[in-house]
Design a protein around this motif. Sequence first.
Motif, PDB file in Angstrom:
ATOM      1  N   PRO A  18       0.826  -1.218   0.000  1.00 25.49           N
ATOM      2  CA  PRO A  18       0.000   0.000   0.000  1.00 25.49           C
ATOM      3  C   PRO A  18       0.858   1.265   0.000  1.00 25.49           C
ATOM      4  O   PRO A  18       1.816   1.381   0.767  1.00 25.49           O
ATOM      5  CB  PRO A  18      -0.802  -0.119   1.305  1.00 25.49           C
ATOM      6  CG  PRO A  18      -0.772  -1.576   1.655  1.00 25.49           C
ATOM      7  CD  PRO A  18       0.534  -2.082   1.162  1.00 25.49           C
ATOM      8  N   ALA A  19       0.516   2.209  -0.862  1.00 26.83           N
ATOM      9  CA  ALA A  19       1.191   3.504  -0.890  1.00 26.83           C
ATOM     10  C   ALA A  19       0.516   4.428   0.117  1.00 26.83           C
ATOM     11  O   ALA A  19      -0.712   4.402   0.283  1.00 26.83           O
ATOM     12  CB  ALA A  19       1.122   4.098  -2.288  1.00 26.83           C
ATOM     13  N   ILE A  20       1.316   5.260   0.797  1.00 24.76           N
ATOM     14  CA  ILE A  20       0.758   6.132   1.828  1.00 24.76           C
ATOM     15  C   ILE A  20       1.360   7.528   1.728  1.00 24.76           C
ATOM     16  O   ILE A  20       2.463   7.719   1.200  1.00 24.76           O
ATOM     17  CB  ILE A  20       1.001   5.582   3.246  1.00 24.76           C
ATOM     18  CG1 ILE A  20       2.496   5.605   3.569  1.00 24.76           C
ATOM     19  CG2 ILE A  20       0.432   4.187   3.412  1.00 24.76           C
ATOM     20  CD1 ILE A  20       2.783   5.298   5.026  1.00 24.76           C
ATOM     21  N   LEU A  21       0.616   8.482   2.237  1.00 25.57           N
ATOM     22  CA  LEU A  21       1.107   9.822   2.523  1.00 25.57           C
ATOM     23  C   LEU A  21       1.245   9.928   4.034  1.00 25.57           C
ATOM     24  O   LEU A  21       0.348   9.502   4.772  1.00 25.57           O
ATOM     25  CB  LEU A  21       0.146  10.892   2.004  1.00 25.57           C
ATOM     26  CG  LEU A  21      -0.111  10.923   0.493  1.00 25.57           C
ATOM     27  CD1 LEU A  21      -1.173  11.966   0.168  1.00 25.57           C
ATOM     28  CD2 LEU A  21       1.178  11.212  -0.265  1.00 25.57           C
ATOM     29  N   LEU A  22       2.338  10.492   4.483  1.00 29.24           N
ATOM     30  CA  LEU A  22       2.592  10.609   5.916  1.00 29.24           C
ATOM     31  C   LEU A  22       2.693  12.081   6.289  1.00 29.24           C
ATOM     32  O   LEU A  22       3.578  12.796   5.812  1.00 29.24           O
ATOM     33  CB  LEU A  22       3.892   9.876   6.278  1.00 29.24           C
ATOM     34  CG  LEU A  22       4.298   9.902   7.750  1.00 29.24           C
ATOM     35  CD1 LEU A  22       3.286   9.122   8.588  1.00 29.24           C
ATOM     36  CD2 LEU A  22       5.702   9.327   7.932  1.00 29.24           C
ATOM     37  N   ASP A  26      16.544  11.532   3.998  1.00 33.52           N
ATOM     38  CA  ASP A  26      16.986  11.831   2.634  1.00 33.52           C
ATOM     39  C   ASP A  26      17.098  10.511   1.880  1.00 33.52           C
ATOM     40  O   ASP A  26      18.187  10.021   1.579  1.00 33.52           O
ATOM     41  CB  ASP A  26      18.333  12.568   2.671  1.00 33.52           C
ATOM     42  CG  ASP A  26      18.763  13.017   1.282  1.00 33.52           C
ATOM     43  OD1 ASP A  26      17.897  13.062   0.394  1.00 33.52           O
ATOM     44  OD2 ASP A  26      19.969  13.287   1.098  1.00 33.52           O
ATOM     45  N   TRP A  27      15.942   9.930   1.587  1.00 32.13           N
ATOM     46  CA  TRP A  27      15.889   8.624   0.941  1.00 32.13           C
ATOM     47  C   TRP A  27      15.375   8.781  -0.487  1.00 32.13           C
ATOM     48  O   TRP A  27      14.482   9.595  -0.759  1.00 32.13           O
ATOM     49  CB  TRP A  27      14.983   7.664   1.711  1.00 32.13           C
ATOM     50  CG  TRP A  27      15.445   7.391   3.118  1.00 32.13           C
ATOM     51  CD1 TRP A  27      16.650   7.716   3.669  1.00 32.13           C
ATOM     52  CD2 TRP A  27      14.692   6.754   4.139  1.00 32.13           C
ATOM     53  NE1 TRP A  27      16.714   7.316   4.969  1.00 32.13           N
ATOM     54  CE2 TRP A  27      15.518   6.712   5.297  1.00 32.13           C
ATOM     55  CE3 TRP A  27      13.422   6.208   4.218  1.00 32.13           C
ATOM     56  CZ2 TRP A  27      15.111   6.154   6.490  1.00 32.13           C
ATOM     57  CZ3 TRP A  27      13.004   5.635   5.404  1.00 32.13           C
ATOM     58  CH2 TRP A  27      13.839   5.599   6.527  1.00 32.13           C
ATOM     59  N   ALA A  28      15.935   7.958  -1.366  1.00 31.35           N
ATOM     60  CA  ALA A  28      15.516   7.996  -2.765  1.00 31.35           C
ATOM     61  C   ALA A  28      14.035   7.671  -2.881  1.00 31.35           C
ATOM     62  O   ALA A  28      13.562   6.671  -2.338  1.00 31.35           O
ATOM     63  CB  ALA A  28      16.343   7.006  -3.587  1.00 31.35           C
ATOM     64  N   GLY A  29      13.309   8.535  -3.589  1.00 34.59           N
ATOM     65  CA  GLY A  29      11.891   8.293  -3.808  1.00 34.59           C
ATOM     66  C   GLY A  29      10.982   8.925  -2.781  1.00 34.59           C
ATOM     67  O   GLY A  29       9.755   8.903  -2.944  1.00 34.59           O
ATOM     68  N   VAL A  30      11.536   9.470  -1.680  1.00 37.67           N
ATOM     69  CA  VAL A  30      10.727  10.100  -0.640  1.00 37.67           C
ATOM     70  C   VAL A  30      10.831  11.619  -0.792  1.00 37.67           C
ATOM     71  O   VAL A  30      11.932  12.171  -0.833  1.00 37.67           O
ATOM     72  CB  VAL A  30      11.186   9.671   0.769  1.00 37.67           C
ATOM     73  CG1 VAL A  30      10.384  10.407   1.835  1.00 37.67           C
ATOM     74  CG2 VAL A  30      11.031   8.163   0.931  1.00 37.67           C
ATOM     75  N   GLU A  32       5.781  11.988   0.793  1.00 39.91           N
ATOM     76  CA  GLU A  32       5.280  11.092  -0.252  1.00 39.91           C
ATOM     77  C   GLU A  32       6.384  10.103  -0.638  1.00 39.91           C
ATOM     78  O   GLU A  32       7.563  10.407  -0.525  1.00 39.91           O
ATOM     79  CB  GLU A  32       4.860  11.889  -1.476  1.00 39.91           C
ATOM     80  CG  GLU A  32       3.786  12.926  -1.214  1.00 39.91           C
ATOM     81  CD  GLU A  32       3.493  13.745  -2.451  1.00 39.91           C
ATOM     82  OE1 GLU A  32       2.922  13.179  -3.411  1.00 39.91           O
ATOM     83  OE2 GLU A  32       3.861  14.929  -2.460  1.00 39.91           O
ATOM     84  N   GLY A  33       5.972   8.948  -1.110  1.00 40.39           N
ATOM     85  CA  GLY A  33       6.949   7.962  -1.567  1.00 40.39           C
ATOM     86  C   GLY A  33       7.162   6.813  -0.604  1.00 40.39           C
ATOM     87  O   GLY A  33       8.081   6.017  -0.793  1.00 40.39           O
ATOM     88  N   PHE A  34       6.332   6.714   0.425  1.00 40.98           N
ATOM     89  CA  PHE A  34       6.432   5.600   1.361  1.00 40.98           C
ATOM     90  C   PHE A  34       5.433   4.510   0.993  1.00 40.98           C
ATOM     91  O   PHE A  34       4.362   4.776   0.438  1.00 40.98           O
ATOM     92  CB  PHE A  34       6.148   6.055   2.801  1.00 40.98           C
ATOM     93  CG  PHE A  34       7.309   6.718   3.474  1.00 40.98           C
ATOM     94  CD1 PHE A  34       8.488   6.025   3.722  1.00 40.98           C
ATOM     95  CD2 PHE A  34       7.223   8.036   3.882  1.00 40.98           C
ATOM     96  CE1 PHE A  34       9.557   6.637   4.350  1.00 40.98           C
ATOM     97  CE2 PHE A  34       8.288   8.658   4.520  1.00 40.98           C
ATOM     98  CZ  PHE A  34       9.454   7.956   4.745  1.00 40.98           C
TER      99      PHE A  34
END
Length: 207
Positions: free
Chosen positions: A129-133, A142-146, A165-167
């Motif tokens: 599941p994709a989520i917004l936090l 500082d993670w790729a895609g976040v 976004e991106g989690f």
Amino acid sequence: MVVLAYQFASGVSERGAAGVRALRRVCLAAALPVAALLVLGLLAGIEAIDAGPMGTPLLLGGALLLAVMARLLFVRVTGAAFPARGERAVLGVVVAIIALCAYWAVGGYALEKGQADAVWLSRNLYLRPAILLDTRERLSVDWAGVRETPLPNVETGARYRYRYEGFRLLAQSGDRMFLIPQYWTWESGNVLVVPVGADVRVIFHPG
């Protein structure tokens, strides 16, 4: 396995001299690989050969199990005294090592299974599941895609100030959620543990 082999030997030995001769050959065949398996197990243990996480315990445990089986079959065929002097203690140690090797092999299997599942997950993250936090404080990740986006302060005293976004949701246990970035890899991926409470807001969305 040893018990079944012993019962089988008992039945064959009752067939007379031919059965006894056949069992002697079986005993020899069971004893011959023991030394080779022990050497291979030791080489795998010092990583001189690559036998995988389960290789060492299976080789060592298998060698000792074959030795015990060959000894019991020999006793059944020849009618020799069992256990011989001092053999009871040796047999106890051998059985303990076999049990330890079995436990070790189970741990190796769990390791291989976990790595295989992690590789599969990294190739199929779209299934999680994709989520917004939304958070009150910055996470400083500082993670790729976040991606971090400051939320507009549309009202005085707004509770949440940052959106991430991106989690994707890896798992939830009790009041904790385990989140991974969408470009997560099993070799070097990070996991964010988020307590479920008033300090965060989690929004599930498609994608």
